[in-house]
Scaffold this active site. Structure first.
Site, mmCIF file in Angstrom:
data_model
loop_
_atom_site.group_PDB
_atom_site.id
_atom_site.type_symbol
_atom_site.label_atom_id
_atom_site.label_comp_id
_atom_site.label_asym_id
_atom_site.label_seq_id
_atom_site.Cartn_x
_atom_site.Cartn_y
_atom_site.Cartn_z
ATOM 1 N N ARG A 294 -4.482 32.405 -24.317
ATOM 2 C CA ARG A 294 -3.853 32.782 -23.038
ATOM 3 C C ARG A 294 -3.918 31.683 -21.975
ATOM 4 O O ARG A 294 -3.210 31.741 -20.981
ATOM 5 C CB ARG A 294 -4.496 34.067 -22.507
ATOM 6 C CG ARG A 294 -3.973 35.301 -23.230
ATOM 7 C CD ARG A 294 -4.487 36.550 -22.572
ATOM 8 N NE ARG A 294 -5.895 36.773 -22.873
ATOM 9 C CZ ARG A 294 -6.697 37.546 -22.149
ATOM 10 N NH1 ARG A 294 -6.232 38.132 -21.062
ATOM 11 N NH2 ARG A 294 -7.948 37.720 -22.499
ATOM 12 N N ALA B 206 -1.073 -8.923 10.285
ATOM 13 C CA ALA B 206 -0.223 -7.913 9.643
ATOM 14 C C ALA B 206 0.595 -8.528 8.521
ATOM 15 O O ALA B 206 1.101 -9.636 8.642
ATOM 16 C CB ALA B 206 0.700 -7.294 10.686
ATOM 17 N N SER C 250 0.388 -13.419 10.947
ATOM 18 C CA SER C 250 1.119 -12.353 10.252
ATOM 19 C C SER C 250 2.038 -12.901 9.172
ATOM 20 O O SER C 250 2.487 -14.045 9.246
ATOM 21 C CB SER C 250 1.975 -11.579 11.262
ATOM 22 O OG SER C 250 1.128 -10.977 12.205
ATOM 23 N N ARG D 35 5.752 -23.164 7.842
ATOM 24 C CA ARG D 35 7.112 -22.700 8.128
ATOM 25 C C ARG D 35 7.979 -23.864 8.614
ATOM 26 O O ARG D 35 7.509 -24.778 9.292
ATOM 27 C CB ARG D 35 7.096 -21.556 9.128
ATOM 28 C CG ARG D 35 6.411 -21.845 10.419
ATOM 29 C CD ARG D 35 6.595 -20.696 11.395
ATOM 30 N NE ARG D 35 5.976 -21.085 12.635
ATOM 31 C CZ ARG D 35 4.876 -20.540 13.116
ATOM 32 N NH1 ARG D 35 4.262 -19.576 12.473
ATOM 33 N NH2 ARG D 35 4.372 -20.968 14.245
#
Ligand code: UD1
Ligand code: CA
Length: 454
Positions: free
Chosen positions: A14, A377, A402, A437
């Site tokens: 069951r 971040a 970040s 960058r």
């Protein structure tokens, strides 16, 4: 020594489970292990587990436990099941008979039961039930002595009106088992060898049946369906919550906490609604767990705040840390005192030093971060080259701007600064600024496009 015979050969149709029934869990632990654990509180207990359906799966799942497996190839009844264990029990002493699908039996109830057995007495655990349908009934004589158990299917109208039922749990002298079990017959409505027929046989021999009831009725509830499993789960969880409250833990809603393992809380701990704890979790003094956290195998220090919706597994978090909301700390994460992990940050197998911060939207994997460092971040440690994992080392007092990608293996030495948006592939020396960058350009001749006329 006490022989503990646990019956677990039945199919459990069951439950509609692919697992053997008794491997289904209450509070994250299989039902049969709950039973074995309660039995282990008895001095010198030796557990014999009677297995039949899916015996191999049971043996495998319980291979880490010290138990003797007894095979009952065909399930011919509870009396037959116990008989299968006879060759393995001691010639004298006492056997305790338990059931793999009656998981919440307490050690204290078992101890009371065992105390009742002596050379002239068998001990039976009974309980009064409002609705005794389906259970064996305890028949007593005029002097209130128990003299027989009659199964529901074999009972007459008078016996059906009895509300005291057989839980199935009993403690019997081994000599009596050896004497009576071979004499059982199966000429009853179910064609089974009933263990319960032992009672009338012993009484006919002049023995006493001494009975006791459990500390609480839920202890003797069996699980045959998912509904019964869910009901016992709720009872079990409420009990855990009650123990935490009694020891001084602040639970904002004792109906909405799940402890699937062991949760140890120091003074002043507060836990909000819908938290789930798994494995072993310890929470230090004054630590706060906000709502909807899932925490598995964690050592968490004092004065920590785990904010809502955070997931933690196999982690060590030291005093005064702040985690979340929505943080995911995966195995091997270690936060030193006062570290801060903010929202949507994932950390794996990394050490974060004293007072360092990873506050927003980052992935930190296979990293060692020193003290007082700030990770901006969107920082990602690129720890995986598609084949191997590599380490990122970051010193003390580093500032990572970040949206930085740190391509491991790489080291950022103490005191250095990484400009936002950089992709760092070479180690950065102490106290320097690194940035990758391209420079920003301005084009004065540029004209913004206009929409074409169709
Ligand atoms: C049994 C008792 C009944 C009691 C009830 C409590 C008997 C004859 N009846 O009835 O008095 O009120 O428990 O729940 O004992 N099992 C085996 N091998 C077998 C048969 C059973 O291992 O051959 C195991 C099953 O897996 C199960 C347990 O024993 O866990 C109980 O068996 P079941 O047939 O369900 O007993 P009940 O009919 O409920
Ligand atoms: Ca039955």
């Amino acid at each position: 020594m006490i022989d503990v015979i646990v019956l677990a050969a039945g199919k459990g149709t069951r439950m509609k489970s692919s697992l053997p029934k008794v491997l289904n869990t209450i509070g994250g632990k299989s039902m049969v292990e709950h039973v074995i654990d309660s039995a282990s509180f008895i001095n010198n207990a030796r557990v014999h587990l009677v297995v039949g359906h899916q015996a191999d799966k049971l043996k495998e799942a319980l291979s880490h436990r010290e138990i003797n497996f007894v095979e009952q190839a065909q399930q011919l009844g509870t009396g037959h099941a116990v008989q299968m264990a006879l060759p393995d029990i001691q010639p004298w002493g006492v056997s305790l008979i338990l059931y793999g699908d009656v998981p919440l039996i307490s050690a204290s109830t078992l101890q009371q039961l065992i105390k009742l057995v002596d050379e002239t007495s068998l001990a039976l655990l009974t309980v009064h039930m409002e609705d005794p349908t389906g259970y064996g009934r305890i028949v007593r004589d005029r002097d209130d002595n128990a003299i027989a158990i009659v199964e529901h299917k074999d009972a007459d109208a008078g016996q059906l009106a009895i509300h005291e039922i057989n839980t199935g749990i009993m403690a019997v002298n081994n000599e009596d088992l050896v004497k009576y079990l071979p004499k059982l017959e199966n000429n009853n409505r179910q064609g089974e060898y009933y263990l319960t027929d032992l009672i009338a046989m012993a009484v006919a021999d002049g023995k006493n049946i001494r009975t006791v009831e459990p500390d609480s009725p839920e202890e003797v509830l069996g699980v045959n369906t998912r509904l019964q499993q869910a009901e016992l789960e709720r009872y079990y969880q409420y009990n855990q919550a009650q123990k935490l409250l009694e020891s001084g833990t602040h639970l904002l809603d004792p109906n909405r906490i799940d402890v699937r393992g062991e949760l140890v809380c120091d003074d002043g701990v507060s836990i909000d609604a819908n938290c789930i704890f798994e494995g072993k979790v310890t929470l230090g003094e004054n630590t706060v767990i906000e709502s909807n956290c899932v925490i598995k195998n964690a050592v968490i220090g004092k004065g920590v705040v785990i904010k809502a919706f955070s997931h933690l597994e196999d982690v060590v978090i030291n005093d005064g840390c702040d985690v979340g909301p929505y943080a995911r700390l995966r195995p091997g994460t270690e936060l030193a005192n006062g570290a801060k992990i903010g929202n949507f940050v994932e950390v794996k197998k990394s050490k974060i030093g004293i007072g360092s911060k990873v506050n927003h939207l980052s992935y930190i994997g296979d990293a060692e971060i020193g003290e007082g460092t700030n990770i901006g971040a969107g920082t990602i440690t690129c720890n995986y080259d598609g084949v191997n994992k590599h380490l990122t080392k970051i010193g003390d007092d580093v500032f990572v701007g970040s949206n930085t990608a740190l391509v491991a293996p790489v080291e950022i030495e103490s005191g250095s600064t990484i400009g936002a948006g950089s992709t760092i592939t070479k180690s950065v020396p102490k106290d320097q600024l690194a940035l990758t960058r391209p420079e920003q350009v301005h084009k004065s001749s540029w004209v913004r496009p206009t929409k074409k006329k169709s």
